[in-house]
Scaffold this active site. Structure first.
Site, PDB file in Angstrom:
ATOM      1  N   GLY A   8       2.110   2.529  10.627  1.00  0.00           N
ATOM      2  CA  GLY A   8       3.047   3.578  10.424  1.00  0.00           C
ATOM      3  C   GLY A   8       3.683   4.162  11.732  1.00  0.00           C
ATOM      4  O   GLY A   8       4.488   4.931  11.736  1.00  0.00           O
ATOM      5  N   SER A  41       2.982  -1.888  10.566  1.00  0.00           N
ATOM      6  CA  SER A  41       4.466  -1.912  10.996  1.00  0.00           C
ATOM      7  C   SER A  41       4.929  -3.226  10.462  1.00  0.00           C
ATOM      8  O   SER A  41       6.035  -3.657  11.242  1.00  0.00           O
ATOM      9  CB  SER A  41       4.517  -1.509  12.053  1.00  0.00           C
ATOM     10  OG  SER A  41       4.324  -0.021  12.289  1.00  0.00           O
ATOM     11  N   GLY A  77       2.716  -1.231   4.390  1.00  0.00           N
ATOM     12  CA  GLY A  77       2.949   0.166   4.022  1.00  0.00           C
ATOM     13  C   GLY A  77       4.294   0.819   3.507  1.00  0.00           C
ATOM     14  O   GLY A  77       4.783   0.332   2.669  1.00  0.00           O
ATOM     15  N   GLY A  78       4.655   1.432   4.743  1.00  0.00           N
ATOM     16  CA  GLY A  78       5.967   2.051   4.549  1.00  0.00           C
ATOM     17  C   GLY A  78       6.996   0.962   3.863  1.00  0.00           C
ATOM     18  O   GLY A  78       7.898   1.430   3.084  1.00  0.00           O
ATOM     19  N   ASN A 110       0.949  -1.039  -0.118  1.00  0.00           N
ATOM     20  CA  ASN A 110      -0.030   0.010   0.199  1.00  0.00           C
ATOM     21  C   ASN A 110       1.034   1.176  -0.009  1.00  0.00           C
ATOM     22  O   ASN A 110       1.576   1.737   1.036  1.00  0.00           O
ATOM     23  CB  ASN A 110      -0.877   0.091   1.425  1.00  0.00           C
ATOM     24  CG  ASN A 110      -1.704   1.154   1.226  1.00  0.00           C
ATOM     25  OD1 ASN A 110      -1.689   2.121   0.535  1.00  0.00           O
ATOM     26  ND2 ASN A 110      -2.376   1.525   2.682  1.00  0.00           N
ATOM     27  N   TRP A 111       1.196   1.789  -1.231  1.00  0.00           N
ATOM     28  CA  TRP A 111       1.873   2.833  -1.424  1.00  0.00           C
ATOM     29  C   TRP A 111       1.311   4.071  -0.572  1.00  0.00           C
ATOM     30  O   TRP A 111       2.190   5.135  -0.442  1.00  0.00           O
ATOM     31  CB  TRP A 111       2.291   2.935  -2.809  1.00  0.00           C
ATOM     32  CG  TRP A 111       3.057   2.018  -3.450  1.00  0.00           C
ATOM     33  CD1 TRP A 111       3.428   0.839  -2.946  1.00  0.00           C
ATOM     34  CD2 TRP A 111       3.564   2.061  -4.918  1.00  0.00           C
ATOM     35  NE1 TRP A 111       4.128   0.061  -3.966  1.00  0.00           N
ATOM     36  CE2 TRP A 111       3.946   0.814  -5.156  1.00  0.00           C
ATOM     37  CE3 TRP A 111       3.162   2.895  -6.116  1.00  0.00           C
ATOM     38  CZ2 TRP A 111       4.641   0.547  -6.490  1.00  0.00           C
ATOM     39  CZ3 TRP A 111       3.671   2.327  -7.345  1.00  0.00           C
ATOM     40  CH2 TRP A 111       4.202   1.180  -7.448  1.00  0.00           C
ATOM     41  N   LYS A 112       0.239   4.315  -0.362  1.00  0.00           N
ATOM     42  CA  LYS A 112      -0.468   5.479   0.132  1.00  0.00           C
ATOM     43  C   LYS A 112      -0.207   6.668  -0.749  1.00  0.00           C
ATOM     44  O   LYS A 112      -0.011   6.381  -2.051  1.00  0.00           O
ATOM     45  CB  LYS A 112       0.066   5.695   1.418  1.00  0.00           C
ATOM     46  CG  LYS A 112      -0.060   4.502   2.477  1.00  0.00           C
ATOM     47  CD  LYS A 112       0.137   4.831   3.847  1.00  0.00           C
ATOM     48  CE  LYS A 112      -0.035   3.336   4.683  1.00  0.00           C
ATOM     49  NZ  LYS A 112      -0.210   3.503   6.107  1.00  0.00           N
ATOM     50  N   GLU A 156      -5.880  -4.678  10.381  1.00  0.00           N
ATOM     51  CA  GLU A 156      -4.657  -3.720  10.637  1.00  0.00           C
ATOM     52  C   GLU A 156      -5.132  -2.892  12.069  1.00  0.00           C
ATOM     53  O   GLU A 156      -5.837  -1.919  12.049  1.00  0.00           O
ATOM     54  CB  GLU A 156      -4.670  -2.723   9.555  1.00  0.00           C
ATOM     55  CG  GLU A 156      -4.310  -3.216   8.219  1.00  0.00           C
ATOM     56  CD  GLU A 156      -3.807  -2.350   7.189  1.00  0.00           C
ATOM     57  OE1 GLU A 156      -2.685  -2.350   6.759  1.00  0.00           O
ATOM     58  OE2 GLU A 156      -4.276  -1.147   6.965  1.00  0.00           O
ATOM     59  N   HIS A 176      -9.684   1.361   4.608  1.00  0.00           N
ATOM     60  CA  HIS A 176      -8.315   1.536   5.243  1.00  0.00           C
ATOM     61  C   HIS A 176      -8.754   2.564   6.361  1.00  0.00           C
ATOM     62  O   HIS A 176      -9.160   3.378   6.259  1.00  0.00           O
ATOM     63  CB  HIS A 176      -7.497   2.188   4.294  1.00  0.00           C
ATOM     64  CG  HIS A 176      -5.866   2.055   4.780  1.00  0.00           C
ATOM     65  ND1 HIS A 176      -5.593   3.176   5.720  1.00  0.00           N
ATOM     66  CD2 HIS A 176      -4.866   1.324   4.893  1.00  0.00           C
ATOM     67  CE1 HIS A 176      -4.342   2.745   6.161  1.00  0.00           C
ATOM     68  NE2 HIS A 176      -3.929   1.713   5.706  1.00  0.00           N
ATOM     69  N   GLU A 234      -6.875   4.878   7.617  1.00  0.00           N
ATOM     70  CA  GLU A 234      -6.602   6.515   7.153  1.00  0.00           C
ATOM     71  C   GLU A 234      -7.922   6.986   6.341  1.00  0.00           C
ATOM     72  O   GLU A 234      -8.102   8.116   6.536  1.00  0.00           O
ATOM     73  CB  GLU A 234      -5.640   6.415   6.426  1.00  0.00           C
ATOM     74  CG  GLU A 234      -4.031   6.314   7.238  1.00  0.00           C
ATOM     75  CD  GLU A 234      -3.030   5.505   6.702  1.00  0.00           C
ATOM     76  OE1 GLU A 234      -2.749   5.721   5.265  1.00  0.00           O
ATOM     77  OE2 GLU A 234      -2.015   5.273   7.302  1.00  0.00           O
TER      78      GLU A 234
HETATM   79  P1  PGA Z   1       2.610   0.464   7.694  1.00  0.00           P
HETATM   80  O1  PGA Z   1       1.129   0.550   6.904  1.00  0.00           O
HETATM   81  O2  PGA Z   1       3.157  -0.790   7.078  1.00  0.00           O
HETATM   82  O3  PGA Z   1       3.579   1.499   7.285  1.00  0.00           O
HETATM   83  O4  PGA Z   1       2.294   0.169   9.139  1.00  0.00           O
HETATM   84  C1  PGA Z   1       0.214  -0.418   6.574  1.00  0.00           C
HETATM   85  C2  PGA Z   1      -1.135   0.127   6.052  1.00  0.00           C
HETATM   86  O5  PGA Z   1      -1.614   1.092   6.348  1.00  0.00           O
HETATM   87  O6  PGA Z   1      -1.603  -0.591   5.119  1.00  0.00           O
END
Ligand code: PGA
Length: 250
Positions: free
Chosen positions: A172, A211, A232-233, A9-11, A166, A94, A96
């Site tokens: 994050g 994470s 994500g990251g 997930n590149w956001k 999640e 998600h 966010e």
């Molecule tokens: P993260 O994000 O791996 O950076 O914690 C995961 C996500 O939001 O899908």
């Protein structure tokens, strides 16, 4: 045996150029067909990234999807538009989106349904905040998020869906759920689905996100009910994303 799935997930990161370089890096290191793999790309880069990964094993995904089919919904992107550029997956709900953009349980359910109208596999994200965990509400929150979708879409819709657990406090933050903490919720999700449909529960992929990194992925993925990850990251770097992919053990 369930096949694992690792999704990046590149956001809201990158440029057209860095997006191309990232998928080329992933494709270059994608040896061994050990699991399904996909990247969820910002809308504007879906087409250019899709052209690069077209007819490879790397699947294309969107980070959100409209809750309506078409019409006067400024700023939204419909399921048919996403299907047209080759999306196989779309994230729905998600945290966010839920937190910053007000995506409610009802709108998440509608997005899930819209995805399936175009044969796009929704990846339904669920998870509790730190406060909810501390108040022992984790299971209740997850149930509520699942129920909203089950009520609208019906349990059979989960034949063609993925669930991502999640925990919001782990996204994050560098604070990953322990293997056991994650497994406990994954096991609950599977049994909650099983109470409604045993066959779907046995085959549905339930991903962990929050994470996940090369150094903790192996332990998480080894747990009985964790079928891969939503990353994500660590998915913004081809090498670390591939290391996570190669941590899949089943
Ligand atoms: P993260 O994000 O791996 O950076 O914690 C995961 C996500 O939001 O899908």
């Amino acid at each position: 045996m369930r096949r694992s799935l690792v999704v990046g997930n590149w956001k809201m990161n990158g440029t057209r150029e860095s997006a191309a370089a990232l998928v080329q890096g992933i494709l270059a290191g994608l040896d061994g067909d050990i699991a399904d793999i996909a990247v969820c790309v910002p809308y504007v880069y879906l087409e250019s990234v899709g052209n690069i990964i077209n007819s490879t094993r790397l699947g294309l995904g969107a980070q959100n999807i409209a809750d309506k089919a078409s019409g006067a919904y400024t700023g939204e992107v419909s399921a048919s538009m996403l299907a047209e550029v080759g999306c196989k997956y779309a994230l729905v709900g998600h945290s966010e989106r839920r937190t910053y953009y007000g995506d409610s349980d009802a709108s998440v359910a509608a997005r899930f349904v819209q995805a399936q109208t175009q044969n796009i596999i929704p990846i339904l994200c669920v998870g509790e905040t730190l406060e909810q965990r501390e108040q022992d509400q984790t299971i209740a929150v997850v149930n509520e998020q699942l129920d909203a979708v089950i009520e609208l879409a019906g349990i059979a819709a989960f034949n063609n869906a993925v669930i991502a657990y999640e925990p919001v406090w782990a996204i994050g933050t560098g604070r990953t759920a322990t293997d056991d903490q994650a497994q406990e919720v994954h096991k609950h999700i599977r049994s909650y689905i099983a109470a409604k449909d045993q066959a779907i529960a046995e085959k549905i992929q339930i991903l962990y996100g929050g994470s996940a990194k090369p150094d903790n992925a192996q332990g998480l993925f080894a747990m009985a009910d964790i079928d891969g990850g939503l990353i994500g990251g660590a998915s913004l770097d081809a090498e670390s994303f591939l290391k996570i992919y190669h941590s899949v053990s089943k």
